[in-house]
Design a protein around this motif. Structure first.
Motif, PDB file in Angstrom:
ATOM      1  N   ALA A  25      16.098   5.486  -2.954  1.00  0.00           N
ATOM      2  CA  ALA A  25      17.559   5.513  -2.817  1.00  0.00           C
ATOM      3  C   ALA A  25      18.127   4.265  -2.139  1.00  0.00           C
ATOM      4  CB  ALA A  25      17.988   6.758  -2.044  1.00  0.00           C
ATOM      5  N   GLY A  26      17.301   3.579  -1.340  1.00  0.00           N
ATOM      6  CA  GLY A  26      17.799   2.369  -0.686  1.00  0.00           C
ATOM      7  C   GLY A  26      17.588   2.326   0.822  1.00  0.00           C
ATOM      8  N   LYS A  27      16.686   3.159   1.330  1.00  0.00           N
ATOM      9  CA  LYS A  27      16.441   3.207   2.778  1.00  0.00           C
ATOM     10  C   LYS A  27      15.882   1.886   3.312  1.00  0.00           C
ATOM     11  CE  LYS A  27      13.672   6.720   2.180  1.00  0.00           C
ATOM     12  NZ  LYS A  27      13.889   6.983   0.741  1.00  0.00           N
ATOM     13  N   THR A  28      14.867   1.372   2.628  1.00  0.00           N
ATOM     14  CA  THR A  28      14.256   0.132   3.099  1.00  0.00           C
ATOM     15  C   THR A  28      15.250  -1.025   2.990  1.00  0.00           C
ATOM     16  OG1 THR A  28      12.117   0.978   2.372  1.00  0.00           O
ATOM     17  CG2 THR A  28      12.229  -1.370   2.872  1.00  0.00           C
ATOM     18  N   THR A  29      16.067  -0.989   1.947  1.00  0.00           N
ATOM     19  CA  THR A  29      17.083  -2.029   1.786  1.00  0.00           C
ATOM     20  C   THR A  29      18.037  -2.009   2.983  1.00  0.00           C
ATOM     21  OG1 THR A  29      16.898  -1.718  -0.617  1.00  0.00           O
ATOM     22  CG2 THR A  29      18.824  -2.929   0.176  1.00  0.00           C
ATOM     23  N   ASP A  56       5.083   0.145   1.928  1.00  0.00           N
ATOM     24  CA  ASP A  56       6.413   0.101   2.540  1.00  0.00           C
ATOM     25  C   ASP A  56       6.495  -0.918   3.666  1.00  0.00           C
ATOM     26  OD1 ASP A  56       6.701   2.185   0.850  1.00  0.00           O
ATOM     27  OD2 ASP A  56       7.825   3.431   2.247  1.00  0.00           O
ATOM     28  N   GLU A 103      12.495   5.612   9.612  1.00  0.00           N
ATOM     29  CA  GLU A 103      12.671   5.721   8.163  1.00  0.00           C
ATOM     30  C   GLU A 103      11.699   6.772   7.667  1.00  0.00           C
ATOM     31  OE1 GLU A 103      11.988   2.239   5.636  1.00  0.00           O
ATOM     32  OE2 GLU A 103      12.108   3.510   3.861  1.00  0.00           O
ATOM     33  N   ASP A 167      26.601  -0.022  -8.360  1.00  0.00           N
ATOM     34  CA  ASP A 167      26.617  -0.953  -9.491  1.00  0.00           C
ATOM     35  C   ASP A 167      26.001  -0.347 -10.749  1.00  0.00           C
ATOM     36  OD1 ASP A 167      24.287  -1.187  -7.668  1.00  0.00           O
ATOM     37  OD2 ASP A 167      23.486  -2.494  -9.228  1.00  0.00           O
ATOM     38  N   ARG A 195      23.407  -2.107  -2.885  1.00  0.00           N
ATOM     39  CA  ARG A 195      22.330  -2.715  -2.085  1.00  0.00           C
ATOM     40  C   ARG A 195      22.456  -2.298  -0.615  1.00  0.00           C
ATOM     41  NH1 ARG A 195      18.485  -4.469  -5.585  1.00  0.00           N
ATOM     42  NH2 ARG A 195      19.634  -4.757  -7.503  1.00  0.00           N
ATOM     43  N   SER A 196      22.819  -1.073  -0.390  1.00  0.00           N
ATOM     44  CA  SER A 196      22.955  -0.510   0.964  1.00  0.00           C
ATOM     45  C   SER A 196      23.857  -1.356   1.858  1.00  0.00           C
ATOM     46  CB  SER A 196      21.577  -0.343   1.633  1.00  0.00           C
ATOM     47  OG  SER A 196      20.698   0.358   0.792  1.00  0.00           O
ATOM     48  N   ARG A 321       8.995   6.973  -8.478  1.00  0.00           N
ATOM     49  CA  ARG A 321       9.024   5.742  -7.706  1.00  0.00           C
ATOM     50  C   ARG A 321       7.777   4.931  -8.021  1.00  0.00           C
ATOM     51  NH1 ARG A 321      11.064   1.956  -5.595  1.00  0.00           N
ATOM     52  NH2 ARG A 321      11.413   1.614  -3.370  1.00  0.00           N
ATOM     53  N   LYS A 323       6.102   1.086  -6.614  1.00  0.00           N
ATOM     54  CA  LYS A 323       6.316  -0.120  -5.821  1.00  0.00           C
ATOM     55  C   LYS A 323       4.986  -0.796  -5.578  1.00  0.00           C
ATOM     56  CE  LYS A 323       7.286   3.050  -2.089  1.00  0.00           C
ATOM     57  NZ  LYS A 323       8.263   3.446  -1.075  1.00  0.00           N
ATOM     58  N   GLU A 345      12.491  -3.577 -11.162  1.00  0.00           N
ATOM     59  CA  GLU A 345      12.863  -4.943 -10.831  1.00  0.00           C
ATOM     60  C   GLU A 345      11.751  -5.581 -10.020  1.00  0.00           C
ATOM     61  OE1 GLU A 345      16.607  -4.241  -8.806  1.00  0.00           O
ATOM     62  OE2 GLU A 345      15.581  -4.190  -6.882  1.00  0.00           O
TER      63      GLU A 345
HETATM   64  N1  LIG Z   1      20.777  -1.760  -8.775  1.00  0.00           N
HETATM   65  C1  LIG Z   1      20.604  -1.471  -7.489  1.00  0.00           C
HETATM   66  N2  LIG Z   1      19.360  -1.429  -6.981  1.00  0.00           N
HETATM   67  C2  LIG Z   1      19.223  -1.139  -5.661  1.00  0.00           C
HETATM   68  C3  LIG Z   1      20.323  -0.874  -4.829  1.00  0.00           C
HETATM   69  N3  LIG Z   1      19.865  -0.624  -3.572  1.00  0.00           N
HETATM   70  C4  LIG Z   1      18.522  -0.729  -3.637  1.00  0.00           C
HETATM   71  N4  LIG Z   1      18.123  -1.044  -4.896  1.00  0.00           N
HETATM   72  C5  LIG Z   1      16.770  -1.216  -5.409  1.00  0.00           C
HETATM   73  O1  LIG Z   1      16.185   0.061  -5.549  1.00  0.00           O
HETATM   74  C6  LIG Z   1      14.797   0.020  -5.219  1.00  0.00           C
HETATM   75  C7  LIG Z   1      14.502   0.983  -4.092  1.00  0.00           C
HETATM   76  O2  LIG Z   1      15.129   0.530  -2.898  1.00  0.00           O
HETATM   77  P1  LIG Z   1      14.494   0.824  -1.464  1.00  0.00           P
HETATM   78  O3  LIG Z   1      15.432   0.315  -0.450  1.00  0.00           O
HETATM   79  O4  LIG Z   1      13.095   0.346  -1.418  1.00  0.00           O
HETATM   80  O5  LIG Z   1      14.491   2.407  -1.485  1.00  0.00           O
HETATM   81  P2  LIG Z   1      13.800   3.413  -0.448  1.00  0.00           P
HETATM   82  O6  LIG Z   1      14.749   4.538  -0.285  1.00  0.00           O
HETATM   83  O7  LIG Z   1      13.376   2.698   0.774  1.00  0.00           O
HETATM   84  O8  LIG Z   1      12.536   3.846  -1.278  1.00  0.00           O
HETATM   85  P3  LIG Z   1      11.272   4.734  -0.751  1.00  0.00           P
HETATM   86  O9  LIG Z   1      10.835   4.130   0.546  1.00  0.00           O
HETATM   87  O10 LIG Z   1      10.266   4.596  -1.838  1.00  0.00           O
HETATM   88  O11 LIG Z   1      11.740   6.121  -0.646  1.00  0.00           O
HETATM   89  C8  LIG Z   1      14.504  -1.418  -4.871  1.00  0.00           C
HETATM   90  O12 LIG Z   1      14.039  -2.053  -6.029  1.00  0.00           O
HETATM   91  C9  LIG Z   1      15.854  -1.959  -4.447  1.00  0.00           C
HETATM   92  O13 LIG Z   1      15.971  -3.339  -4.613  1.00  0.00           O
HETATM   93  C10 LIG Z   1      21.645  -0.929  -5.396  1.00  0.00           C
HETATM   94  O14 LIG Z   1      22.673  -0.695  -4.748  1.00  0.00           O
HETATM   95  N5  LIG Z   1      21.710  -1.219  -6.720  1.00  0.00           N
END
Ligand SMILES: Nc1nc2c(ncn2[C@@H]2O[C@H](COP(=O)(O)OP(=O)(O)OP(=O)(O)O)[C@@H](O)[C@H]2O)c(=O)[nH]1
Length: 389
Positions: A25-29, A56, A103, A167, A195-196, A321, A323, A345
């Motif tokens: 969902a974007g936690k790491t971002t 991670d 996280e 987006d 992108r969070s 997922r 990665k 990506e």
């Molecule tokens: N298109 C798009 N991609 C995003 C966005 N935010 C994050 N991503 C992408 O989505 C993917 C997952 O993002 P993370 O931040 O790693 O998500 P996470 O919640 O930490 O994932 P886990 O730790 O696996 O649960 C990555 O490839 C990011 O670059 C966004 O707003 N738009």
């Protein structure tokens, strides 16, 4: 509190921010933003992840921050064991941190994580749960609400919700997602992000966690009988083992047969009483989600890219997922590949360091995946492999 040596710290408890949200969902971002932006504060970061080979941690930006990794798929063990220990360790070094960020794994129920900050007396005295922040993948939320209760619970329990990946959806889709989030959680502060990207003052130092509301959702929130869920002494769950010498693990093998813990995602045990609208079904659910951790040598990009494209196109619906960190033959930089369902990506991350082992690691988390086939075809992408898959 009466302990004199801790009085100074007790006077100003350290705020704790819990980041939750489903896989990808974007936690790491968001965490990377927190670690990169200049806000003059210092955070200790605790990461709990589901895949076992520590991807991670590699995806978090390099910073001065201290990062504690807890690699196990079993949040209850973590909560009652590692998390308390890590937090207590941090508390012994007062003044070094302005806050703690946890996280959680994307499959976790944030409730037991939050509870930790109320159950252990020592931790309770020195920390203060500041806010539970949930990231929502705007594109995949409708799907998530169908197939996993965790996604809904994470939203329900949050103080702040970031509807992320705006987006990837149309304004109409976004409006529906916002309505749904609002319906699940009428009181959370909601922000829409890509992108969070949120003003961090909306996320950190919120003083938002509301114990009353937590108790409303779950009258047992503070009950100590939650301690029953501790893995017993016979649990062979290795809390610190990173699984480096195994090629893959199915995560339902985490606890041993004598473990009193009903796993595997037994964070489900809270569901029966924390939202009235849930039926009181088996505490075990989402047992169909498994992960595979692949390791290989240097990859041939002409094999790897078509392979990852193909697998995400054909298996996309089952891939929650993926990665990984890929070493391409002849490439001086590490390559990070990430995906959620069919969206993949990748990008170069940073140069390989001297002495760093150039290997490729990839984690898949999903349902009904043919792990043997995936592993075989992954290894066939290696630069040294004789015949591509
Ligand atoms: N298109 C798009 N991609 C995003 C966005 N935010 C994050 N991503 C992408 O989505 C993917 C997952 O993002 P993370 O931040 O790693 O998500 P996470 O919640 O930490 O994932 P886990 O730790 O696996 O649960 C990555 O490839 C990011 O670059 C966004 O707003 N738009």
């Amino acid at each position: 509190m009466t302990d004199q040596t801790t009085e100074a710290q007790a006077a100003k408890p350290i705020p704790v921010t819990v980041l939750t949200g489903y896989l990808g969902a974007g936690k790491t971002t968001l965490l990377n933003r927190i670690l990169s932006e200049s806000h003059g504060k210092k955070y200790a970061v605790i990461v709990n992840e589901f895949g076992e080979i520590g991807i991670d941690n590699d995806l978090i930006v390099e910073s001065d921050e201290e990062i504690y990794e807890m690699n196990n798929g079993c949040v209850c063990c973590t909560v009652r064991g590692d998390l308390i220990r890590v937090v207590e360790g941090l508390m012994r070094r007062p003044g070094r941190f302005d806050g703690i960020i946890v996280e959680t794994t994307g499959l976790a129920d944030p409730v037991p994580v939050a509870q930790t900050f109320f159950m252990d007396d020592d931790v309770r005295a020195k920390t203060e749960l500041d806010a539970v922040v949930a990231l929502v993948d705007a594109k995949h939320l409708p799907l998530r609400l169908k197939d996993s209760r965790e996604a809904e619970d994470q939203i329900a329990f949050a103080d702040v919700v970031l509807i992320n990946k705006t987006d990837l959806v149309t304004p109409e889709e976004l409006a529906i997602v916002e309505d749904v989030v609002r319906a699940i959680n009428p009181t959370a502060r909601i922000y829409k992000t890509s992108r969070s990207g949120v003003d961090l003052s909306r996320v950190l130092d919120q003083g938002a966690f509301n114990l009353e509301r937590a108790l409303e959702n779950d009258p047992h929130f503070l009950d100590h009988d939650h301690e029953d869920h501790v893995c017993g002494p016979d649990c062979d769950h290795d809390h610190h083992h990173h699984g480096h010498d195994h090629h893959h693990h199915d995560h339902d093998h985490t606890c041993g047969p004598d473990c009193g813990h009903d796993h595997h995602h037994d964070h489900g045990h809270h569901h029966g009483h924390h939202h009235g609208h849930h039926d009181s079904m088996s505490p075990i659910h989402d047992i169909t989600v498994k992960s595979i951790s692949l390791r290989g040598g240097e990859m041939n990009p002409d094999r790897f890219f078509p392979w990852v494209q193909k697998i995400t196109q054909t298996e996309g619906p089952n891939i929650l997922r993926l990665k990984g960190i890929i070493a391409f033959a002849g490439d001086e930089e590490r390559y990070v590949v990430q995906g959620v369902h069919m969206i993949v990506e990748g990008d170069h991350q940073r140069p390989w360091k001297d002495g760093e082992k150039r290997e490729s690691r990839l984690v898949f988390i999903g349902r009904n995946l043919d792990f043997a086939k995936i592993e075989q075809s992954f290894l066939a992408c290696q630069a040294t492999a004789k015949t591509p898959a």
